[in-house]
Write a protein that holds these residues in place. Structure first.
Motif, PDB file in Angstrom:
ATOM      1  N   GLU A 183      67.173  16.382  25.659  1.00 21.08           N
ATOM      2  CA  GLU A 183      66.541  15.814  25.017  1.00 21.08           C
ATOM      3  C   GLU A 183      64.975  15.124  25.486  1.00 21.08           C
ATOM      4  O   GLU A 183      65.012  14.550  26.614  1.00 21.08           O
ATOM      5  N   THR A 184      63.780  15.682  25.008  1.00 19.40           N
ATOM      6  CA  THR A 184      62.489  15.380  25.246  1.00 19.40           C
ATOM      7  C   THR A 184      62.667  13.460  25.015  1.00 19.40           C
ATOM      8  O   THR A 184      63.536  13.256  23.660  1.00 19.40           O
ATOM      9  N   VAL A 185      62.277  12.143  25.992  1.00 16.71           N
ATOM     10  CA  VAL A 185      62.417  10.773  25.760  1.00 16.71           C
ATOM     11  C   VAL A 185      61.075  10.647  25.199  1.00 16.71           C
ATOM     12  O   VAL A 185      60.506   9.322  25.014  1.00 16.71           O
ATOM     13  N   GLY A 186      59.979  11.242  26.594  1.00 20.10           N
ATOM     14  CA  GLY A 186      58.298  10.442  26.537  1.00 20.10           C
ATOM     15  C   GLY A 186      57.501  11.542  27.044  1.00 20.10           C
ATOM     16  O   GLY A 186      57.992  12.521  27.387  1.00 20.10           O
ATOM     17  N   VAL A 187      56.257  11.533  26.652  1.00 25.40           N
ATOM     18  CA  VAL A 187      55.270  12.195  27.048  1.00 25.40           C
ATOM     19  C   VAL A 187      54.108  11.425  27.596  1.00 25.40           C
ATOM     20  O   VAL A 187      53.547  10.970  26.527  1.00 25.40           O
ATOM     21  N   GLU A 188      53.630  11.375  28.604  1.00 31.48           N
ATOM     22  CA  GLU A 188      52.904   9.839  29.270  1.00 31.48           C
ATOM     23  C   GLU A 188      51.708  11.028  28.753  1.00 31.48           C
ATOM     24  O   GLU A 188      51.370  12.193  29.121  1.00 31.48           O
ATOM     25  N   SER A 189      49.817  10.905  28.844  1.00 29.47           N
ATOM     26  CA  SER A 189      49.053  11.965  29.077  1.00 29.47           C
ATOM     27  C   SER A 189      48.071  10.925  29.628  1.00 29.47           C
ATOM     28  O   SER A 189      47.703   9.790  29.083  1.00 29.47           O
TER      29      SER A 189
ATOM     30  N   ALA B  94      66.716   1.669  27.485  1.00 25.26           N
ATOM     31  CA  ALA B  94      66.240   0.824  27.746  1.00 25.26           C
ATOM     32  C   ALA B  94      64.110   0.311  27.057  1.00 25.26           C
ATOM     33  O   ALA B  94      64.251   1.121  26.166  1.00 25.26           O
ATOM     34  N   PRO B  95      63.504  -0.278  27.193  1.00 23.14           N
ATOM     35  CA  PRO B  95      62.901  -0.546  26.723  1.00 23.14           C
ATOM     36  C   PRO B  95      61.332   0.163  26.701  1.00 23.14           C
ATOM     37  O   PRO B  95      61.217   1.359  27.997  1.00 23.14           O
ATOM     38  N   PRO B  96      60.816   1.361  25.777  1.00 25.07           N
ATOM     39  CA  PRO B  96      60.699   2.172  25.540  1.00 25.07           C
ATOM     40  C   PRO B  96      59.339   2.447  26.944  1.00 25.07           C
ATOM     41  O   PRO B  96      59.060   2.849  27.458  1.00 25.07           O
ATOM     42  N   THR B  97      57.784   0.740  27.172  1.00 26.05           N
ATOM     43  CA  THR B  97      57.483   1.672  27.857  1.00 26.05           C
ATOM     44  C   THR B  97      57.859   1.341  29.878  1.00 26.05           C
ATOM     45  O   THR B  97      57.007   1.460  30.951  1.00 26.05           O
ATOM     46  N   MET B  98      59.409   1.612  29.534  1.00 22.95           N
ATOM     47  CA  MET B  98      59.664   1.615  31.049  1.00 22.95           C
ATOM     48  C   MET B  98      59.589   2.595  31.983  1.00 22.95           C
ATOM     49  O   MET B  98      60.142   3.215  32.522  1.00 22.95           O
ATOM     50  N   LEU B  99      59.145   3.866  30.778  1.00 28.08           N
ATOM     51  CA  LEU B  99      59.522   5.509  31.274  1.00 28.08           C
ATOM     52  C   LEU B  99      59.673   5.638  32.553  1.00 28.08           C
ATOM     53  O   LEU B  99      60.032   6.301  32.869  1.00 28.08           O
ATOM     54  N   SER B 100      57.485   5.678  33.176  1.00 32.09           N
ATOM     55  CA  SER B 100      57.237   5.552  34.118  1.00 32.09           C
ATOM     56  C   SER B 100      57.868   5.016  35.801  1.00 32.09           C
ATOM     57  O   SER B 100      58.033   5.269  36.562  1.00 32.09           O
ATOM     58  N   VAL B 101      58.765   3.784  35.285  1.00 31.31           N
ATOM     59  CA  VAL B 101      59.464   2.753  36.210  1.00 31.31           C
ATOM     60  C   VAL B 101      60.855   3.864  36.869  1.00 31.31           C
ATOM     61  O   VAL B 101      60.717   3.736  38.301  1.00 31.31           O
ATOM     62  N   TRP B 102      61.316   4.827  35.810  1.00 27.00           N
ATOM     63  CA  TRP B 102      62.556   5.465  36.566  1.00 27.00           C
ATOM     64  C   TRP B 102      62.024   6.493  37.328  1.00 27.00           C
ATOM     65  O   TRP B 102      63.081   6.791  38.372  1.00 27.00           O
ATOM     66  N   PHE B 103      60.603   7.023  37.786  1.00 28.91           N
ATOM     67  CA  PHE B 103      60.641   8.093  38.860  1.00 28.91           C
ATOM     68  C   PHE B 103      59.900   7.190  39.834  1.00 28.91           C
ATOM     69  O   PHE B 103      59.683   7.964  40.955  1.00 28.91           O
ATOM     70  N   ARG B 104      59.370   6.196  40.396  1.00 27.30           N
ATOM     71  CA  ARG B 104      58.524   5.520  40.962  1.00 27.30           C
ATOM     72  C   ARG B 104      59.613   5.282  42.936  1.00 27.30           C
ATOM     73  O   ARG B 104      60.724   4.874  41.806  1.00 27.30           O
TER      74      ARG B 104
ATOM     75  N   ASP C  97      42.084   6.534  30.333  1.00 27.55           N
ATOM     76  CA  ASP C  97      42.906   6.352  29.689  1.00 27.55           C
ATOM     77  C   ASP C  97      44.410   7.246  29.956  1.00 27.55           C
ATOM     78  O   ASP C  97      43.875   8.156  30.482  1.00 27.55           O
ATOM     79  N   ASN C  98      45.111   6.316  29.340  1.00 24.71           N
ATOM     80  CA  ASN C  98      46.841   6.757  29.276  1.00 24.71           C
ATOM     81  C   ASN C  98      47.368   6.198  28.511  1.00 24.71           C
ATOM     82  O   ASN C  98      47.300   5.321  26.905  1.00 24.71           O
ATOM     83  N   THR C  99      47.961   7.458  27.554  1.00 29.02           N
ATOM     84  CA  THR C  99      48.595   7.705  26.117  1.00 29.02           C
ATOM     85  C   THR C  99      50.269   7.682  26.398  1.00 29.02           C
ATOM     86  O   THR C  99      50.571   8.695  27.368  1.00 29.02           O
ATOM     87  N   ILE C 100      51.440   7.009  26.118  1.00 33.87           N
ATOM     88  CA  ILE C 100      52.569   6.818  26.423  1.00 33.87           C
ATOM     89  C   ILE C 100      52.927   7.553  24.155  1.00 33.87           C
ATOM     90  O   ILE C 100      53.313   6.832  23.999  1.00 33.87           O
ATOM     91  N   VAL C 101      53.956   8.582  24.220  1.00 37.65           N
ATOM     92  CA  VAL C 101      54.328   8.907  22.964  1.00 37.65           C
ATOM     93  C   VAL C 101      56.061   8.914  23.343  1.00 37.65           C
ATOM     94  O   VAL C 101      55.985   9.329  24.438  1.00 37.65           O
ATOM     95  N   PHE C 102      56.567   8.237  22.617  1.00 36.90           N
ATOM     96  CA  PHE C 102      58.042   8.066  22.821  1.00 36.90           C
ATOM     97  C   PHE C 102      58.454   8.619  21.597  1.00 36.90           C
ATOM     98  O   PHE C 102      58.829   8.539  20.747  1.00 36.90           O
ATOM     99  N   TYR C 103      60.471   9.366  22.219  1.00 34.93           N
ATOM    100  CA  TYR C 103      60.543   9.915  21.510  1.00 34.93           C
ATOM    101  C   TYR C 103      62.434   9.845  21.636  1.00 34.93           C
ATOM    102  O   TYR C 103      62.540   8.463  21.038  1.00 34.93           O
TER     103      TYR C 103
END
Lengths: 161, 176
Positions: free
Chosen positions: B153-159, B59-69, B103-109
């Motif tokens: 496994e960690t897939v990402g961390v948003e700060s 999936a596109p990495p920036t879709m991370l938060s989409v899976w939880f709306r 601000d909003n930072t996303i780190v992708f794993y």
């Protein structure tokens, strides 16, 4: 089939390199499609009356995760599929509305190879309308260091985003 | 006796609000997202390229938060589901009626893949001393939202950096 060759490799780049601009005419459909694709059902991203009366804006406007997806598309249009995003930071300053032509511009701000041999490109990207910056994005993206490298094969201790 | 700020700071580093997504990551959303922003990256459209480069579709990495709306509606649900609950908890506990995200930072794993069942949790990282900005007087805080797949496994961390505040005219009330 063998893996496609990288579109861009780390050694091709220099700090200060300019990315090609992306222009897109934003319509109500752009806003609504992106809001629904990101599962953002809040009315200011699809209901103009609500946006005017409750948000005090002139129209519905792009939601943040949709802008993130535009930034990602802008970055990977340039890197090709080997480009792997490690880290992005967004700052939203102002809204983007139907009728706006949004322009994404980017510059290579930093180049570094880490202690695992991964090539990292720093990018400063702006999203602007009529010359006014509406959002900024700084990104850290891994690119292949040569034609045989693939950042997607990295994990655990060899992936330090 | 502890103060409110001490009580809040006890939560720093403590995982809260762990939850599992309402549905597995799915490709039709990936295509809808790519179509919405005209993203032609072959990783999402060409299975042969995805197999070669990423070991199968992702999936596109920036879709991370989409899976939880959450779904717009669900049977039997009575309470509105608020994302980033820790942020709203802080506003309430510290008595700060207004807030902005600065601000909003996303780190992708590890890449997120169709079929993944993701879990998330929120961790308060810091709460500043009181500060006055042009918006008003309040505190900055940093909240991490961690995402993991079904293998742990960690897939990402948003700060998220938030600033909770009172507007200038009633800022005095927050000096206690």
């Amino acid at each position: 089939m063998s893996a496609p060759a990288p579109v861009l490799v780390f050694g091709d780049l220099a700090e200060g390199d300019i990315l090609p601009s992306l222009h897109h005419d934003v319509s109500a459909t752009t806003v609504v499609l992106g809001a629904l694709a990101t599962r953002d059902w809040r009315p200011m991203h699809h209901d103009k009356d609500f946006a005017l009366e409750r948000n005090g804006t002139r129209d519905i406007f792009l939601n943040t995760p949709n802008q993130a997806a535009w930034f990602e598309r802008y970055i990977t249009d340039w890197t090709g599929p080997h480009g792997r995003m490690g880290r992005v930071t967004f700052r939203m300053r102002d809204s983007v509305f139907p009728g706006d032509t949004m322009v994404l511009d980017g510059v290579v701000s930093e180049l570094a190879v880490d202690d695992t041999g991964c090539g990292w490109v720093g990018l400063d990207i702006t999203l602007s309308v009529d010359g006014d910056v509406k959002s900024t994005c700084t990104a850290r993206v891994a690119l292949p260091v040569d034609d045989d490298d693939n950042p997607w094969h990295r994990s655990a201790d060899r992936w330090k985003p | 006796m502890s103060t409110v700020i001490e009580d809040v700071r006890i939560l720093i580093g403590v995982p809260q609000y762990e939850e599992t997504g309402e549905f597995p990551v799915e490709r039709s959303y990936v295509w809808t997202m790519c179509a919405a922003v005209e993203n032609g990256n072959p990783l999402f459209w060409d299975d042969a390229v995805a197999k070669e480069l990423t070991g199968g579709p992702i999936a596109p990495p920036t879709m991370l938060s989409v899976w939880f709306r959450p779904h717009h509606w669900a049977p039997g649900r009575t309470e509105e589901h608020l994302p980033l609950k820790v942020h709203f908890d802080l506003k309430e506990r510290l008595g700060l009626p207004e807030a902005v995200m600065t601000d909003n930072t996303i780190v992708f794993y590890e890449p997120v893949r169709p079929g993944d069942v993701l879990t998330t949790r929120q961790i308060l990282r810091s709460v500043s001393d009181e500060k006055t900005t042009k918006l008003g007087t309040g505190r900055f805080w940093v909240i991490d939202v961690e995402y993991a797949n079904q293998k742990g496994e960690t897939v990402g961390v948003e700060s998220y950096t938030g600033f909770g505040y009172r507007r200038g005219s009633d800022a005095k009330a927050s000096t206690s």
